[in-house]
Design a protein around this motif. Structure first.
Motif, PDB file in Angstrom:
ATOM      1  N   LYS A 384     -27.260 -11.949  52.360  1.00 58.16           N
ATOM      2  CA  LYS A 384     -28.006 -11.122  51.417  1.00 58.16           C
ATOM      3  C   LYS A 384     -27.667 -11.552  49.999  1.00 58.16           C
ATOM      4  CE  LYS A 384     -28.756  -6.299  50.096  1.00 58.16           C
ATOM      5  NZ  LYS A 384     -28.512  -4.878  50.451  1.00 58.16           N
ATOM      6  N   ILE A 385     -28.659 -11.534  49.131  1.00 57.88           N
ATOM      7  CA  ILE A 385     -28.405 -11.697  47.702  1.00 57.88           C
ATOM      8  C   ILE A 385     -28.366 -10.293  47.114  1.00 57.88           C
ATOM      9  CG2 ILE A 385     -29.213 -12.611  45.494  1.00 57.88           C
ATOM     10  CD1 ILE A 385     -28.349 -14.790  47.358  1.00 57.88           C
ATOM     11  N   PHE A 386     -27.234  -9.916  46.587  1.00 56.39           N
ATOM     12  CA  PHE A 386     -27.078  -8.568  46.026  1.00 56.39           C
ATOM     13  C   PHE A 386     -27.588  -8.553  44.594  1.00 56.39           C
ATOM     14  CE2 PHE A 386     -24.087  -9.033  49.437  1.00 56.39           C
ATOM     15  CZ  PHE A 386     -24.028  -7.791  50.050  1.00 56.39           C
ATOM     16  N   THR A 387     -28.440  -7.617  44.284  1.00 55.04           N
ATOM     17  CA  THR A 387     -29.035  -7.567  42.939  1.00 55.04           C
ATOM     18  C   THR A 387     -28.620  -6.314  42.166  1.00 55.04           C
ATOM     19  OG1 THR A 387     -31.040  -6.549  43.847  1.00 55.04           O
ATOM     20  CG2 THR A 387     -31.027  -8.951  43.595  1.00 55.04           C
ATOM     21  N   ASP A 388     -27.832  -5.446  42.795  1.00 54.82           N
ATOM     22  CA  ASP A 388     -27.390  -4.210  42.156  1.00 54.82           C
ATOM     23  C   ASP A 388     -25.861  -4.204  42.084  1.00 54.82           C
ATOM     24  OD1 ASP A 388     -27.988  -1.290  41.309  1.00 54.82           O
ATOM     25  OD2 ASP A 388     -26.491  -1.084  42.904  1.00 54.82           O
ATOM     26  N   GLU A 389     -25.325  -4.015  40.882  1.00 53.47           N
ATOM     27  CA  GLU A 389     -23.862  -4.082  40.711  1.00 53.47           C
ATOM     28  C   GLU A 389     -23.139  -3.020  41.518  1.00 53.47           C
ATOM     29  OE1 GLU A 389     -21.230  -2.880  37.118  1.00 53.47           O
ATOM     30  OE2 GLU A 389     -21.829  -4.962  36.733  1.00 53.47           O
ATOM     31  N   GLN A 390     -23.694  -1.822  41.585  1.00 52.76           N
ATOM     32  CA  GLN A 390     -23.047  -0.763  42.355  1.00 52.76           C
ATOM     33  C   GLN A 390     -22.976  -1.130  43.827  1.00 52.76           C
ATOM     34  OE1 GLN A 390     -21.372   1.997  41.240  1.00 52.76           O
ATOM     35  NE2 GLN A 390     -20.741   2.037  43.399  1.00 52.76           N
ATOM     36  N   GLU A 391     -23.997  -1.821  44.317  1.00 55.04           N
ATOM     37  CA  GLU A 391     -23.984  -2.263  45.703  1.00 55.04           C
ATOM     38  C   GLU A 391     -22.872  -3.286  45.934  1.00 55.04           C
ATOM     39  OE1 GLU A 391     -27.142  -3.582  49.198  1.00 55.04           O
ATOM     40  OE2 GLU A 391     -27.632  -4.007  47.101  1.00 55.04           O
ATOM     41  N   VAL A 392     -22.642  -4.126  44.928  1.00 52.94           N
ATOM     42  CA  VAL A 392     -21.527  -5.076  45.014  1.00 52.94           C
ATOM     43  C   VAL A 392     -20.204  -4.319  45.105  1.00 52.94           C
ATOM     44  CG1 VAL A 392     -20.265  -6.879  43.783  1.00 52.94           C
ATOM     45  CG2 VAL A 392     -22.761  -6.913  43.801  1.00 52.94           C
ATOM     46  N   MET A 393     -20.016  -3.319  44.246  1.00 57.00           N
ATOM     47  CA  MET A 393     -18.779  -2.533  44.273  1.00 57.00           C
ATOM     48  C   MET A 393     -18.612  -1.835  45.621  1.00 57.00           C
ATOM     49  SD  MET A 393     -17.259  -2.942  41.307  1.00 57.00           S
ATOM     50  CE  MET A 393     -16.168  -1.553  41.086  1.00 57.00           C
ATOM     51  N   ASP A 394     -19.699  -1.282  46.133  1.00 57.64           N
ATOM     52  CA  ASP A 394     -19.625  -0.614  47.440  1.00 57.64           C
ATOM     53  C   ASP A 394     -19.263  -1.607  48.546  1.00 57.64           C
ATOM     54  OD1 ASP A 394     -20.302   1.786  46.274  1.00 57.64           O
ATOM     55  OD2 ASP A 394     -22.413   1.705  46.858  1.00 57.64           O
ATOM     56  N   THR A 395     -19.795  -2.821  48.442  1.00 56.27           N
ATOM     57  CA  THR A 395     -19.524  -3.836  49.464  1.00 56.27           C
ATOM     58  C   THR A 395     -18.059  -4.253  49.442  1.00 56.27           C
ATOM     59  OG1 THR A 395     -21.806  -4.629  49.329  1.00 56.27           O
ATOM     60  CG2 THR A 395     -20.197  -6.119  50.309  1.00 56.27           C
ATOM     61  N   VAL A 396     -17.489  -4.377  48.254  1.00 56.64           N
ATOM     62  CA  VAL A 396     -16.056  -4.675  48.138  1.00 56.64           C
ATOM     63  C   VAL A 396     -15.250  -3.576  48.818  1.00 56.64           C
ATOM     64  CG1 VAL A 396     -14.120  -4.972  46.546  1.00 56.64           C
ATOM     65  CG2 VAL A 396     -16.345  -5.990  46.002  1.00 56.64           C
ATOM     66  N   ASN A 418     -12.530 -13.125  62.543  1.00 56.03           N
ATOM     67  CA  ASN A 418     -12.650 -14.022  63.707  1.00 56.03           C
ATOM     68  C   ASN A 418     -12.482 -13.249  65.011  1.00 56.03           C
ATOM     69  OD1 ASN A 418     -13.114 -16.307  62.185  1.00 56.03           O
ATOM     70  ND2 ASN A 418     -10.958 -16.887  62.086  1.00 56.03           N
ATOM     71  N   ARG A 419     -11.594 -12.262  64.990  1.00 58.17           N
ATOM     72  CA  ARG A 419     -11.317 -11.511  66.211  1.00 58.17           C
ATOM     73  C   ARG A 419     -12.477 -10.596  66.599  1.00 58.17           C
ATOM     74  NH1 ARG A 419      -8.955  -6.840  66.367  1.00 58.17           N
ATOM     75  NH2 ARG A 419      -7.967  -7.065  64.326  1.00 58.17           N
ATOM     76  N   ILE A 420     -13.052  -9.898  65.599  1.00 60.11           N
ATOM     77  CA  ILE A 420     -14.142  -8.967  65.943  1.00 60.11           C
ATOM     78  C   ILE A 420     -15.512  -9.639  65.873  1.00 60.11           C
ATOM     79  CG2 ILE A 420     -12.760  -7.044  65.078  1.00 60.11           C
ATOM     80  CD1 ILE A 420     -14.606  -6.875  62.673  1.00 60.11           C
ATOM     81  N   GLY A 421     -15.561 -10.834  65.246  1.00 51.55           N
ATOM     82  CA  GLY A 421     -16.824 -11.561  65.128  1.00 51.55           C
ATOM     83  C   GLY A 421     -17.499 -11.311  63.792  1.00 51.55           C
ATOM     84  N   PHE A 422     -17.983 -12.390  63.167  1.00 47.88           N
ATOM     85  CA  PHE A 422     -18.602 -12.268  61.854  1.00 47.88           C
ATOM     86  C   PHE A 422     -19.822 -11.359  61.896  1.00 47.88           C
ATOM     87  CE2 PHE A 422     -21.858 -13.682  58.817  1.00 47.88           C
ATOM     88  CZ  PHE A 422     -21.198 -13.408  57.622  1.00 47.88           C
ATOM     89  N   GLU A 423     -20.631 -11.470  62.927  1.00 49.77           N
ATOM     90  CA  GLU A 423     -21.853 -10.671  62.993  1.00 49.77           C
ATOM     91  C   GLU A 423     -21.529  -9.180  62.972  1.00 49.77           C
ATOM     92  OE1 GLU A 423     -24.810 -11.823  62.649  1.00 49.77           O
ATOM     93  OE2 GLU A 423     -24.097 -13.906  62.605  1.00 49.77           O
ATOM     94  N   LYS A 424     -20.517  -8.781  63.735  1.00 46.74           N
ATOM     95  CA  LYS A 424     -20.142  -7.371  63.745  1.00 46.74           C
ATOM     96  C   LYS A 424     -19.581  -6.958  62.392  1.00 46.74           C
ATOM     97  CE  LYS A 424     -17.210  -3.912  65.988  1.00 46.74           C
ATOM     98  NZ  LYS A 424     -16.189  -3.645  67.030  1.00 46.74           N
ATOM     99  N   ALA A 425     -18.729  -7.821  61.811  1.00 46.89           N
ATOM    100  CA  ALA A 425     -18.148  -7.516  60.498  1.00 46.89           C
ATOM    101  C   ALA A 425     -19.245  -7.360  59.457  1.00 46.89           C
ATOM    102  CB  ALA A 425     -17.171  -8.614  60.089  1.00 46.89           C
ATOM    103  N   GLN A 426     -20.218  -8.262  59.481  1.00 45.02           N
ATOM    104  CA  GLN A 426     -21.321  -8.194  58.522  1.00 45.02           C
ATOM    105  C   GLN A 426     -22.127  -6.908  58.713  1.00 45.02           C
ATOM    106  OE1 GLN A 426     -24.392 -11.313  56.802  1.00 45.02           O
ATOM    107  NE2 GLN A 426     -24.815 -10.960  58.978  1.00 45.02           N
ATOM    108  N   GLU A 427     -22.398  -6.577  59.963  1.00 52.31           N
ATOM    109  CA  GLU A 427     -23.167  -5.356  60.248  1.00 52.31           C
ATOM    110  C   GLU A 427     -22.450  -4.123  59.701  1.00 52.31           C
ATOM    111  OE1 GLU A 427     -24.732  -2.810  64.164  1.00 52.31           O
ATOM    112  OE2 GLU A 427     -23.870  -4.816  64.418  1.00 52.31           O
ATOM    113  N   MET A 428     -21.134  -4.092  59.874  1.00 47.30           N
ATOM    114  CA  MET A 428     -20.363  -2.939  59.406  1.00 47.30           C
ATOM    115  C   MET A 428     -20.327  -2.881  57.876  1.00 47.30           C
ATOM    116  SD  MET A 428     -17.189  -3.026  62.130  1.00 47.30           S
ATOM    117  CE  MET A 428     -16.426  -1.506  61.572  1.00 47.30           C
ATOM    118  N   ILE A 429     -20.177  -4.035  57.255  1.00 49.11           N
ATOM    119  CA  ILE A 429     -20.074  -4.064  55.792  1.00 49.11           C
ATOM    120  C   ILE A 429     -21.415  -3.757  55.134  1.00 49.11           C
ATOM    121  CG2 ILE A 429     -19.665  -5.588  53.813  1.00 49.11           C
ATOM    122  CD1 ILE A 429     -17.446  -6.905  55.454  1.00 49.11           C
ATOM    123  N   LEU A 430     -22.493  -4.208  55.714  1.00 49.15           N
ATOM    124  CA  LEU A 430     -23.810  -3.938  55.133  1.00 49.15           C
ATOM    125  C   LEU A 430     -24.330  -2.545  55.504  1.00 49.15           C
ATOM    126  CD1 LEU A 430     -25.616  -7.395  55.563  1.00 49.15           C
ATOM    127  CD2 LEU A 430     -24.426  -6.477  53.561  1.00 49.15           C
TER     128      LEU A 430
END
Length: 452
Positions: A384-396, A418-430
């Motif tokens: 994803k390309i993040f275009t909102d600064e608050q969304e960046v802060m939330d993602t951190v 690596n243990r839980i898998g990037f796809e799962k990590a990405q899904e949780m973070i987004l």
């Protein structure tokens, strides 16, 4: 150490030669001299104002009086030091006038003579105490493990085999003011060995701080609002490039990194993580601060909004010429931009004379799971390309919460992903669940595994 402190008091703070020696010895030997006691020596500067006995020597005798006046051989002890003083300064005299003729300059006054006197005095006291340099080395560390652990949490890393430490002075993204720099310099001279180093995380380390001087070192820095720290299984000091002022910078890196510093380094100061968590903010894909080799990295992006209908297939395409990684090429009379190659640096935008790429979407890329060291891991970009600064802060914040909730004590964020898998990590973070569970996650009992 006595030499550096005497030089600081005399050369930097402008004290006279006798006061400079006394103040330095007061710090090094814990003489507990009061301000009034030190003022008693004010008149000894400049050889008592008439070029007579050197003020540095008078100050040194004052130090010996404070330390050894109860000894029966005190007078002989002082006489022996006078001889050591004469030998060290190599002038065949103890008087100010001939010493000034040899050492005094308009720029630095008699700083060299003061430094040599301090050196002679320290050597003499070491000899009296039976502490030659070799003996001092053999003394080793006399601190308890719990003492070393306590000050490590304050940002002081132990010099193996000694009672000395490196003190980490925190910065905001690597920037300090001139006033702060002066305070660090003063503290390094007063309480360290006079050296300062920049760490790879853009904090300042002062070396050679004795254990008993740590509190005084921190108090000196606190006068200008500086703190020590940056160790342990926590969010570490945020690193930023100079994208705010750099010709290639795509956003205000200083402003964003300061917000991250306040919210996550300071705001999460008491939040333990499975291991350290490093954050870097880079202004563009040049990656000067290696954002994709941090646990979380932010990179400025500018995606060209290419209008193919305006392309005239110029023989010499200005966009193709401007692209530093050759992602843009004219093929069969039309410009093609390969999205798999384009790194969104924005260098091509506004370059076309026919306005086929005058605008671009400005935002941020976020990478997770990078690391360097004994093991290297390249962070993976969230899709994803993040275009909102608050969304960046939330993602951190969601990345930190993910690490705290899913990480195993002692493993880095890269290992967790690596243990839980990037796809799962990405899904949780987004997603939104991590922020909804924030209080629950912060309430977990997490044991960290960082050793530095």
């Amino acid at each position: 150490m006595l030499r550096e402190k005497a030089s600081y008091y005399y050369g930097t703070l402008g004290k006279n030669c006798a006061e400079g020696i006394l103040l330095a010895a007061n710090d090094v030997y814990g003489l507990n001299l009061t301000e009034k006691e030190i003022q008693l020596f004010a008149g000894f500067g400049g050889g008592m104002g008439c070029g007579s006995t050197c003020g540095s020597l008078a100050g040194a005798i004052g130090v010996l009086s404070k330390l050894y006046d109860s000894r029966e051989d005190f007078r002989d002890l002082c006489g022996a030091f006078v001889s050591a003083f004469e030998k060290k300064l190599g002038c065949g005299s103890i008087d100010c006038a001939p010493l000034a003729a040899k050492y005094k300059t308009e720029e630095t006054r008699c700083v060299t003579a003061v430094e040599l006197t301090a050196e002679a005095l320290e050597e003499y006291i070491n000899k009296l105490e039976g502490k030659t340099e070799a003996a001092a080395d053999k003394e080793g560390c006399t601190l308890r493990p719990e003492d070393i652990k306590r000050v490590k949490a304050l940002g002081f890393l132990h010099h193996k085999g000694t009672n000395r430490f490196n003190g980490r002075v925190l910065t905001r993204n690597g920037r300090i003011t001139a006033e702060e720099n002066q305070a660090i310099t003063e503290a390094a001279k007063l309480y360290g060995d006079g050296y300062m180093m920049m760490t790879t995380r853009l904090t300042v380390e002062v070396s050679g701080i004795e254990y008993e001087n740590i509190d005084a070192f921190r108090a000196h820095l606190a006068q200008v609002g500086l703190e020590t720290g940056g160790t342990g299984s926590k969010v570490r000091p945020v690193v930023s490039c100079k994208g705010t002022t750099c010709q290639y910078g795509l956003y205000d890196t200083y402003a964003l990194s300061e917000k991250i510093h306040e919210k996550f380094f300071k705001g999460y100061q008491n939040v333990s993580l499975p291991h350290k968590f490093k954050i870097a903010a880079g202004g563009c894909p040049n990656n000067c601060v290696k954002p994709n080799l941090n646990d979380l990295g932010i990179i400025g992006a500018r995606v060209p909004n290419y209008d193919e209908s305006k392309c005239r297939g110029c023989k010499v395409c200005q966009i193709e010429a401007a692209c530093p990684i050759h992602a843009a090429k004219v093929i069969d009379g039309k410009l093609r931009i390969d999205p798999s190659l384009c790194n969104n640096c924005g260098r091509c935008i506004t370059k076309c004379p026919f306005h086929c790429a005058d605008e671009g979407t400005t935002g941020w890329k976020i990478y997770i799971g990078g690391r360097w060291g004994k093991k290297v891991a390249h962070g993976q970009m969230l899709q994803k390309i993040f275009t909102d600064e608050q969304e960046v802060m939330d993602t951190v914040e969601k990345a930190i919460l993910l690490f705290r909730s899913e990480g195993v004590p002692g493993e880095r964020f890269a290992d967790t992903i690596n243990r839980i898998g990037f796809e799962k990590a990405q899904e949780m973070i987004l997603g939104d669940d991590l922020l909804k569970r924030k209080n629950e996650i912060l309430g977990l009992n997490v044991v960290g595994g960082a050793t530095c």
